[in-house]
Design a protein around this motif. Structure first.
Motif, short mmCIF file in Angstrom:
data_model
loop_
_atom_site.label_atom_id
_atom_site.label_comp_id
_atom_site.label_asym_id
_atom_site.label_seq_id
_atom_site.Cartn_x
_atom_site.Cartn_y
_atom_site.Cartn_z
N ASP A 146 0.86 -1.18 0.00
CA ASP A 146 0.00 0.00 0.00
C ASP A 146 0.90 1.23 0.00
OD1 ASP A 146 -1.66 2.15 0.64
OD2 ASP A 146 -2.71 1.10 2.24
N ILE A 147 0.91 1.94 -1.10
CA ILE A 147 1.82 3.10 -1.24
C ILE A 147 1.56 4.17 -0.18
CG2 ILE A 147 0.45 4.43 -2.92
CD1 ILE A 147 3.19 4.88 -4.41
N THR A 148 0.34 4.24 0.33
CA THR A 148 0.02 5.27 1.33
C THR A 148 0.70 5.01 2.67
OG1 THR A 148 -2.00 4.21 2.17
CG2 THR A 148 -2.22 5.67 0.25
N ARG A 149 1.21 3.81 2.86
CA ARG A 149 1.86 3.45 4.13
C ARG A 149 3.39 3.49 4.06
NH1 ARG A 149 -1.82 0.33 7.67
NH2 ARG A 149 -3.83 0.40 6.65
N GLU A 150 3.91 3.86 2.92
CA GLU A 150 5.36 3.87 2.73
C GLU A 150 6.02 4.97 3.58
OE1 GLU A 150 7.58 1.86 0.85
OE2 GLU A 150 5.80 0.58 0.98
N GLN A 151 7.12 4.59 4.21
CA GLN A 151 7.92 5.52 5.00
C GLN A 151 9.04 6.04 4.10
OE1 GLN A 151 7.37 6.14 8.47
NE2 GLN A 151 5.46 5.04 8.14
N VAL A 152 8.70 6.97 3.24
CA VAL A 152 9.63 7.55 2.28
C VAL A 152 9.50 9.06 2.30
CG1 VAL A 152 9.69 5.52 0.74
CG2 VAL A 152 7.93 7.28 0.42
N ASP A 153 10.44 9.73 1.65
CA ASP A 153 10.38 11.19 1.58
C ASP A 153 9.28 11.68 0.65
OD1 ASP A 153 12.61 11.47 3.33
OD2 ASP A 153 13.97 11.11 1.64
N ALA A 154 9.07 10.97 -0.45
CA ALA A 154 8.06 11.40 -1.43
C ALA A 154 7.34 10.18 -2.00
CB ALA A 154 8.72 12.18 -2.56
N ILE A 155 6.05 10.35 -2.17
CA ILE A 155 5.19 9.35 -2.81
C ILE A 155 4.73 9.94 -4.13
CG2 ILE A 155 2.91 8.26 -2.70
CD1 ILE A 155 3.28 7.98 0.29
N VAL A 156 4.76 9.14 -5.18
CA VAL A 156 4.26 9.58 -6.48
C VAL A 156 2.81 9.11 -6.62
CG1 VAL A 156 4.52 9.40 -8.98
CG2 VAL A 156 6.54 9.63 -7.51
N ASN A 157 1.97 10.04 -7.03
CA ASN A 157 0.55 9.78 -7.22
C ASN A 157 0.26 9.67 -8.71
OD1 ASN A 157 -2.24 9.65 -7.05
ND2 ASN A 157 -2.49 11.84 -6.70
N ALA A 158 -0.37 8.56 -9.09
CA ALA A 158 -0.86 8.40 -10.47
C ALA A 158 -2.16 9.19 -10.56
CB ALA A 158 -1.07 6.93 -10.79
N ALA A 159 -2.03 10.48 -10.78
CA ALA A 159 -3.15 11.42 -10.71
C ALA A 159 -3.89 11.51 -12.03
CB ALA A 159 -2.61 12.81 -10.34
N ASN A 160 -5.08 12.11 -11.96
CA ASN A 160 -5.73 12.51 -13.20
C ASN A 160 -5.41 13.99 -13.39
OD1 ASN A 160 -7.87 14.16 -11.95
ND2 ASN A 160 -8.69 12.22 -11.23
N SER A 161 -5.64 14.50 -14.58
CA SER A 161 -5.20 15.86 -14.88
C SER A 161 -5.89 16.93 -14.03
CB SER A 161 -5.37 16.17 -16.36
OG SER A 161 -6.74 16.13 -16.71
N SER A 162 -7.06 16.63 -13.48
CA SER A 162 -7.76 17.62 -12.67
C SER A 162 -7.10 17.82 -11.31
CB SER A 162 -9.22 17.21 -12.46
OG SER A 162 -9.31 16.17 -11.50
N LEU A 163 -6.28 16.87 -10.87
CA LEU A 163 -5.64 16.89 -9.55
C LEU A 163 -6.65 16.87 -8.41
CD1 LEU A 163 -2.75 19.45 -10.17
CD2 LEU A 163 -2.61 16.95 -10.15
N ARG A 164 -7.84 16.42 -8.67
CA ARG A 164 -8.89 16.47 -7.64
C ARG A 164 -9.24 15.10 -7.08
NH1 ARG A 164 -11.27 20.94 -11.25
NH2 ARG A 164 -10.67 22.79 -10.06
#
Length: 183
Positions: free
Chosen positions: A20-38
């Motif tokens: 689960d990427i949301t639980r990673e203990q890292v400096d930055a997480i990359v989000n596979a976003a949609n163009s609206s960023l919403r």
């Protein structure tokens, strides 16, 4: 004249894990976003839910300021991370094969631009998903090859670890196959 002592930066360590990427203990997480960023579904929705409302507020500020038309495919932008353990979320919009966006260079750009932004932030550790796999229609093996090659090609001063955090055994296996190929 004294010899130069500067050396080219080493590539980061590249690894793949299922999780689960949301639980990673890292400096930055990359989000596979949609163009609206919403926010949305999949990784995007999970990151927005885990980060809390401050993430959407920061994305809305981007839309009200420098990105009124949204984030273009293949580009990346950073925000804070809200309630996530990471310090930053780097949003990137992957190409959607179902919409005719089939150029592998656009997909590669998602990874290279995300790592470029991570360098600007001074991030040492970065977690990335399999951008454009799943609902955007890209074959997981192609995504894995492109992503791993982009990560191995990265040369920066701060990023030391690039961790692909994948949903499900088939995705992990695709990335493990890509990692097994010598660059």
């Amino acid at each position: 004249m004294a010899p130069t002592t500067s050396r080219d930066p080493a590539p980061p360590r590249v690894e793949a894990v299922e999780g689960d990427i949301t639980r990673e203990q890292v400096d930055a997480i990359v989000n596979a976003a949609n163009s609206s960023l919403r926010g949305g579904g999949g990784v995007d929705g999970a990151i927005h839910r885990a980060a809390g409302p401050v993430l959407l507020e920061e994305c809305e500020e981007l839309r009200a300021g420098p990105l009124p038309a949204g984030l273009p495919v293949g580009q990346a932008v950073a925000t804070g991370a809200g309630q996530l353990a990471a310090s930053h979320v780097i949003h990137t919009v992957g190409p959607n094969r179902h919409a005719g966006q089939t150029n592998p260079a656009l997909l590669r750009s998602c990874f290279t631009e995300s790592l470029r932004i991570a360098e600007e932030l001074g991030a040492r550790t970065v977690a990335l998903p399999a951008v454009s796999a799943g609902v955007y229609g890209w074959d997981i093996d192609e995504v894995a090859r492109i992503a791993v090659d982009a990560a191995r090609s990265h040369r920066g001063r701060s990023v030391e670890i690039v961790r692909f955090v994948l949903f499900g055994a088939p995705a992990l296996q695709a990335f493990e196959r890509a990692l097994a190929v010598e660059s």
